[in-house]
Design an enzyme around this catalytic site. Sequence first.
Site, PDB file in Angstrom:
ATOM      1  N   ARG A 194     -47.388  10.886   7.616  1.00 39.39           N
ATOM      2  CA  ARG A 194     -48.825  10.895   7.295  1.00 39.39           C
ATOM      3  C   ARG A 194     -49.535  11.582   8.452  1.00 39.39           C
ATOM      4  O   ARG A 194     -49.350  11.220   9.598  1.00 39.39           O
ATOM      5  CB  ARG A 194     -49.379   9.486   7.120  1.00 39.39           C
ATOM      6  CG  ARG A 194     -48.730   8.686   6.002  1.00 39.39           C
ATOM      7  CD  ARG A 194     -49.514   7.398   5.732  1.00 39.39           C
ATOM      8  NE  ARG A 194     -48.750   6.457   4.939  1.00 39.39           N
ATOM      9  CZ  ARG A 194     -48.654   6.488   3.615  1.00 39.39           C
ATOM     10  NH1 ARG A 194     -49.278   7.434   2.941  1.00 39.39           N
ATOM     11  NH2 ARG A 194     -47.947   5.583   2.967  1.00 39.39           N
ATOM     12  N   HIS A 240     -39.107   8.766   6.983  1.00 38.63           N
ATOM     13  CA  HIS A 240     -40.177   7.938   7.525  1.00 38.63           C
ATOM     14  C   HIS A 240     -40.087   7.839   9.047  1.00 38.63           C
ATOM     15  O   HIS A 240     -40.904   7.172   9.678  1.00 38.63           O
ATOM     16  CB  HIS A 240     -40.091   6.537   6.875  1.00 38.63           C
ATOM     17  CG  HIS A 240     -41.246   5.651   7.154  1.00 38.63           C
ATOM     18  ND1 HIS A 240     -41.150   4.528   7.945  1.00 38.63           N
ATOM     19  CD2 HIS A 240     -42.539   5.704   6.752  1.00 38.63           C
ATOM     20  CE1 HIS A 240     -42.327   3.921   8.008  1.00 38.63           C
ATOM     21  NE2 HIS A 240     -43.187   4.615   7.300  1.00 38.63           N
TER      22      HIS A 240
END
Length: 702
Positions: free
Chosen positions: A386, A446
Site C-alpha cells: 500500500r 505482503h
Amino acid sequence: MKKKKENEQERAVDVIDFHKREYYLNRECTWLKFNQRVLRESLSKENPLLERLRFIAITCSNLDEFFMIRVAGLKHLLESGIDHHDISGLTPRGQMEAVSCLAHNQIHDIDRCLRLILAELKGEGIHFISPTDLTRQQELWLTEFFEREIYPIVTPMAVDPSHPFPFLASKSLNLAVHLKRHEEEDIRLAILPVPSAILGRLIKLPDTLHFLYLEDVLSYFASRFFTGYEILETTPFRITRDADLDIREDVDDLLTEVEKSLEKRRKGAAVRLEIAKSTSAETRQILQKELELEDGDIYTIQGPLGAAFFSSFANIEGFDHLRYKPFIPRPSIELAARKAPDIWKAIREGDILLHHPFESFHTVEQFIHTAAYDDNVLAIKQTLYRVSSKSPIIAALAAAARNGKQVTVLMEVKARFDEENNILMARLLEEAGCHVIYGILGLKTHSKITMVIRREEDGIRRYCHLATGNYNGSTAKIYTDVGLLTCDNEIGMDGSRFFNFLSGFSDPPVWNKLIVAPLNLRETIMAEIDQEIRHAQNGEKAYIAAKMNSLLDRFLIAKLYEASAAGVKIDLIVRGICVLRPGIKGVSENIHVRSIVGRFLEHSRILYFRNGGKDDVFISSADWMPRNLNNRVELMIPVAGKAHKRRLRAILNTYIKDNKKAYLMRSDGSYVRASCRKGSTPVAAQNFLMETAIKGEVLGQK
C-alpha cells in the site's frame, strides 16, 4: 519428586486435544468486538471531543468494509450450500445469525454515541440543524444555493414498469421518494441520488457554525424535481455491496484482470441496506425486494446514514482544543546519535531500529531518495503493498530509473481497496523505466523490504530496510510500526535471493537469516514455541510475548495452548481478531491477551521468546492468520543486536503495563478495560512512547 511431577505434567499435556472447537471463538464476532472497542473510545472523556467523533467515523468505516468483505463471504458460503464449520464450530447460518445480532446492536450503540457527541458539540457552538429550523433569511440563502449548486447536478430516477430499479453504487446515499399526482390514487416511487461525493455531506450556513445534512436539503426541495406531483415521503437509504474480488491468476495480463474485477466489484450484490428510522413499511418492503435482501440485512438508523464522513469534519478549522495536541514525530534517535556524514556510513556503524510514528518515516523516504541520486548506487529493489498516491518514494524510484539505475519494484496490485491506486503507481513506474513485477502466482506479496545495492571502495554492499508496515508516509503518521536499516551481509544475500525468488524462475533458496512465508515462517514460530515448552519442562523460566494485529491460525493457537499447559507464561497483545480463548483451566491459564485501542492504530508485529535468557526477538510483516502464513509472501526478521532486543522487549513491556487504554480479554471472548489500581502508576503506552520520543530517549537503554 520434582521429576515425577514434571513427567505427570508432560503426560497430561499429551492427552489434551488442543484443537477442540470449544477452545476457539468465531472470527467475525471477535472482529465486531474489536470494532466495539473502537466505538467505546468515543465515550472516553480522556479523548478530545472531535477525536471522539472521529472514533465513531472509524467505527462506521470499519463496518462498511466488514460487510463488503466478510459478510459478503458468509453469504457466498450460504449460497454454495457447502457443509462448512468455522474454527469454533459454527455453520455459515450460525455465523450469519451471530454477526447480525452483534452488528444490529453495534449500529444502535453508534446512534447513541453519536447523539451524545453531537449534543456536546452544541455546547461548543457547533450545530447540526434541519432546513425547517432556518430563519427566513437563511432559507432564502439555502434556496439560492440549492438552485445554483444542487439542482443542476441531481437527476431523479423514476421506478416503474418502463424504468426498472436503477443500479446504485455501493456506499452511495440516496433518497427514496414516494409521490402521486393530485388526481390519481396510484403511488409512485422515484430515487434521488445524494451528490455527497461532489458537494460533501454537509452544507455550512454563512457566518455561522450551523450545518445541514445534504440529504435533508435535497429532501426539503424534493418537489422541485417532481412538478405536478405530491410528495408523500422522502427517506434516505444506503446500500453496501459485495466488494470481494475473484481474480483469476492464470492470465496473461494481471493488471487487466484486476481492472475487470474492479468493475465487477462496483456491481456486486447488495449485502446490507441502511434506512432511516422514519422509513415507512412500504418503502422498506420495496427496497428489500429490489435488492433481494433478508430482514436481518436491513439496519434502521436514527442518525445520519454512513457516518464515516465525520472523520473529515473532525478537522474543522478553529477547534484545535477539541483535538489531540499535535505530535511531530522525532527524527531517528539512533541515526542522530551516529553523527555520520551520510546514511550509508551511519548504517555501516551498526543496524538502526526505527519506531513509527514516534520516529519520523522521513528517514525511510530519505534513505530511498538518497539512493536515487547517489552515483555509487547501482540498483534499488523494493516491494510495495500500500503506497500513497503522492508518495515521495514513488517519485524517488522513478528518478532513480531515469538516473540510469536498475530499479525493480514488486507492486502488489491485489492489495484490497488499493488496487486502482497501485495499478496507477505501477504504470507510472513503468513509464519512468522501472522494472515492475507482480509477484508469485496465487500469492499476495505482503512483505516490506527495500534493498539498495551500492559500489564502495571495498566492493559491492547491500543496504536493506525491512519493516512491519507499508511504505506509505500518510499512514506512517497514524500507524505504529517498526523498521530496521541494516547492511548485514547475510541479510543482504537473503535479500538478493528473495527478489530473485519473486521475479524469476527459482526454487526456494536456503536462507541465512530471513524467515519467509509460505516457506518456513509458521515452522520457525512453532519451533520457537517448542523451545519454550522444553525450557518449561526442564523447570526453567519460559516466557513468550507477541504483538500482532490478528490471531486466527488454529495450529499456532494449539501450540500456544500446549505451551501454556506446559507452564510457559504468555503475554499476547492482539489489536483485533483473536479466536484464542485465554484462561481455560488446564489449557490456557498461563495466557493473557490484551488489545490496545488509542490515538494510533497498532500495526507492528513484534515477537519475543526468552530462550533460557538468550532472548530470541523478531519483527514481522505477518499476522498469525492462515492467509498470512499460507497464501502470502511475508517476512520475519531476527533482531541480533542486544540493544535492539532490549528496546523491543521494553516496547512490549510498555504495552503489557498499559492500564489506561488496554482492554483485557476474558475466556468467553468479552473484553474489559484495564484499570489502574489504587497506588499503581497510570500507563498509557502510546502516550508514554510519545513522551519518550520527545525527550530523545531510547527505550530499554537505561
